[in-house]
Design an enzyme around this catalytic site. Sequence first.
Site, PDB file in Angstrom:
ATOM      1  N   CYS A 271       0.831  -1.205   0.000  1.00  0.00           N
ATOM      2  CA  CYS A 271       0.000   0.000   0.000  1.00  0.00           C
ATOM      3  C   CYS A 271       0.863   1.251   0.000  1.00  0.00           C
ATOM      4  CB  CYS A 271      -0.851   0.052   1.261  1.00  0.00           C
ATOM      5  SG  CYS A 271      -1.940  -1.335   1.455  1.00  0.00           S
TER       6      CYS A 271
ATOM      7  N   ARG B 171       4.148   0.874  -6.923  1.00  0.00           N
ATOM      8  CA  ARG B 171       4.196  -0.071  -5.800  1.00  0.00           C
ATOM      9  C   ARG B 171       3.236  -1.242  -5.976  1.00  0.00           C
ATOM     10  NH1 ARG B 171       6.313   2.614  -1.062  1.00  0.00           N
ATOM     11  NH2 ARG B 171       5.105   1.326   0.341  1.00  0.00           N
TER      12      ARG B 171
ATOM     13  N   TRP C  76      -3.129  -2.233  -1.439  1.00  0.00           N
ATOM     14  CA  TRP C  76      -2.721  -3.572  -1.871  1.00  0.00           C
ATOM     15  C   TRP C  76      -3.320  -4.464  -0.806  1.00  0.00           C
ATOM     16  CZ3 TRP C  76       0.279  -6.389  -5.358  1.00  0.00           C
ATOM     17  CH2 TRP C  76       0.810  -7.592  -4.906  1.00  0.00           C
TER      18      TRP C  76
ATOM     19  N   ASN D 236      -0.906   1.625   5.828  1.00  0.00           N
ATOM     20  CA  ASN D 236      -0.130   0.603   5.139  1.00  0.00           C
ATOM     21  C   ASN D 236       0.381  -0.342   6.218  1.00  0.00           C
ATOM     22  OD1 ASN D 236       1.783  -0.865   3.765  1.00  0.00           O
ATOM     23  ND2 ASN D 236       3.193   0.850   3.462  1.00  0.00           N
ATOM     24  N   GLY D 237       0.009  -1.615   6.160  1.00  0.00           N
ATOM     25  CA  GLY D 237       0.456  -2.562   7.195  1.00  0.00           C
ATOM     26  C   GLY D 237      -0.689  -3.453   7.640  1.00  0.00           C
TER      27      GLY D 237
ATOM     28  N   GLU E 188      16.776 -23.192  -9.750  1.00  0.00           N
ATOM     29  CA  GLU E 188      16.396 -21.792  -9.551  1.00  0.00           C
ATOM     30  C   GLU E 188      17.608 -20.870  -9.751  1.00  0.00           C
ATOM     31  OE1 GLU E 188      13.881 -19.997  -9.413  1.00  0.00           O
ATOM     32  OE2 GLU E 188      14.568 -18.165  -8.448  1.00  0.00           O
TER      33      GLU E 188
ATOM     34  N   LYS F 114      17.693 -17.970 -12.596  1.00  0.00           N
ATOM     35  CA  LYS F 114      17.949 -16.544 -12.335  1.00  0.00           C
ATOM     36  C   LYS F 114      19.038 -16.036 -13.271  1.00  0.00           C
ATOM     37  CE  LYS F 114      15.275 -15.501 -10.670  1.00  0.00           C
ATOM     38  NZ  LYS F 114      14.086 -16.039 -10.143  1.00  0.00           N
TER      39      LYS F 114
ATOM     40  N   GLU G  29      17.812 -15.974 -17.050  1.00  0.00           N
ATOM     41  CA  GLU G  29      16.756 -15.037 -17.433  1.00  0.00           C
ATOM     42  C   GLU G  29      17.227 -13.589 -17.453  1.00  0.00           C
ATOM     43  OE1 GLU G  29      13.165 -15.138 -14.954  1.00  0.00           O
ATOM     44  OE2 GLU G  29      14.365 -15.544 -13.191  1.00  0.00           O
TER      45      GLU G  29
ATOM     46  N   HIS H 251      25.615 -38.684 -15.239  1.00  0.00           N
ATOM     47  CA  HIS H 251      24.794 -39.221 -16.322  1.00  0.00           C
ATOM     48  C   HIS H 251      24.727 -38.261 -17.514  1.00  0.00           C
ATOM     49  CE1 HIS H 251      23.707 -42.538 -13.792  1.00  0.00           C
ATOM     50  NE2 HIS H 251      23.311 -41.700 -12.846  1.00  0.00           N
TER      51      HIS H 251
ATOM     52  N   LYS I 224       6.342 -10.414 -16.581  1.00  0.00           N
ATOM     53  CA  LYS I 224       6.182 -10.657 -15.141  1.00  0.00           C
ATOM     54  C   LYS I 224       5.010 -11.593 -14.878  1.00  0.00           C
ATOM     55  CE  LYS I 224       7.051 -10.095 -10.841  1.00  0.00           C
ATOM     56  NZ  LYS I 224       8.155 -10.973 -10.423  1.00  0.00           N
TER      57      LYS I 224
END
Length: 606
Positions: A2, A27, A70, A96-97, A479, A483, A486, A502, A601
């Site tokens: 938020c 945000r 948010w 916000n929170g 992963e 990263k 990408e 192998h 995204k």
Amino acid sequence: MCGIFAYTGEKDAGAILIDGLTSLEYRGYDSAGIYLPDSGCIKAAGPVSELRKKIPGGLKGHSGIAHLRWATHGEPTEENAHPHSGEAGEIWVVHNGIIENFKELKEKLQKAGHTFKSSTDTEVMPHLIEEHMKAEPDFEKATFKALNEIRGTYGMAIQYKNEPDKIIAARMGAPVVIGLGEGENFVASDASPILRHTRQVVYLHDGEVAVLTPTIHSIYTLDALKVERQAEEVDWSTEVAQKGGYEHFMLKEIMEGPEVVENTLRGRLIPEQGLARLGGLERVAGRLGEMERIIIVGCGTAYYAGLTGEYMLEEFSGLPVEVELGSEFRYRKPVLNNRTILLAISQSGETADTLEAIREGKRRGALTLGIVNTVGSTIARETDAGVYNHAGPEIGVASTKALVSQLTALALLTIFLGRQRTMAASEGSEIAAALLALPEKIRMILETREAIEAMAKKYAASRDFLYIGRKYNYSLAFEGALKLKEISYIHAEGCGAGEMKHGPLAMIDENFPTLAIAPQDSVYEKMLSNIQEIKARKGPVIALTTEGNTDIESLTSDILYVPKTIEMLQPILNVVPLQLFAYYFAKEKGLNVDRPRNLAKSVTVE
Ligand code: G6P
């Protein structure tokens, strides 16, 4: 996350506030709202442009508060949008929170005759202030009393209709910046909406309250003791301010790791009883106890979170777990029944393949759950129940903090399901204590980022990279490689360390580096043998290992040290240096880290 913004001065507050909301849009949010004592409150679900449409002729007044929401509690609807007011519509709050004790406070206030219009935690705050003002009609005093009663996190701005010049702002765990102008003052979640008006700012600390009028700004502790704080001059551009002073959103989001873990855990652990309290699962808790199997679905990084989750859930809940790519699951004829949990992991909650997997699971009678970051997103709405990550919006295309929160949420789910089955209270307590210690350990890793940057620079000319890991860190091999490829566009491969012989081992020579994820855990000796195999082929090795492990030095070219935690949580720490390594590697190559070519995204197509 938020965004809050407030203004008090001489100018057209409506225009200033709407403009400010626009610069906070980055945000991420789902609804917007504004309150001016002279014009009232206007809210809209959706973007700021929807709010603008509702006020074609502008607004009257020289002060006001505004908010981008948010969602954390309650759906992203107009009723739940901020600002929120008390019974009389005189006290208004943007927040916000999360107010953790809002349920108790709400019940108390309801008994005292207050009625609530929204399902947000925030709405208790204006009612609480109002209640205190019944005893003594002093806005400031009542606000201090209310602030001392709430528990949780907040960045807040509060206004009282009958003292329109005054704004009260408060901070506990969510940022608040005060902007100091000539005959005008501002409050915001970050400096970006303030910078076009003034560069003089004061950052509130946790537990501080600011009382502002157009010409005065006073800062106090929660006990109403005065605080002296010099203003600072900000020399950032708005864009840099949005990134919190970091060069890229990706770095900012990696650096948010400690707070992300705190937010995912907040209010959800009862360590002494070894329990996890997951409000979003309450209504299906009974059914969860009867489930016999879990299938996890996800795409990209979320899929890798699932792979680590598989190890956690199988070891501690005793339930058999499989992990599937959303894009494969939806085209199979999966065998499911009403004793199967289908768990979707998704940051955006909109990934088409994951969503379709959930729909398919529902058709076949499975109980569908979500670990989703975006409140009110399609997956969050369509699953039977779920756990929100509370990681805040992620803007960098390459997922970083979302993964940290997904792994944390999976650990919570492991305690939740485990304790319904075979997990002992002591085991739950041990995991809970280790979870609570993670933020500090992530902070320690983040402090070593300069060394990681130097290492990334050293390897930045490499054209290939192999990542290897085992057991809990098996998925991190994939992963880590994801990263790197990408955002750096170089060939990087992940491989279970035991599988090297192998095939992948054939690629290794002195120009093909390997990053070996080798913490001192139950498979450490096996990892050492794999590192030996690479060394024998002259391959350079970067080892990621446990702090203080010097034995590995003779086998490796470089070492990334990570503090120790219990084995099941080690990936939550290990992933951070992998993210930093990829970030600095791509930065060194001068690439657009936040927006890599060809990628999106949120992938809402097949
Ligand atoms: C895209 C993003 C990834 C993300 C994946 C899954 O590929 O670039 O960072 O991991 O989608 O997204 P989700 O929103 O479902 O977690």
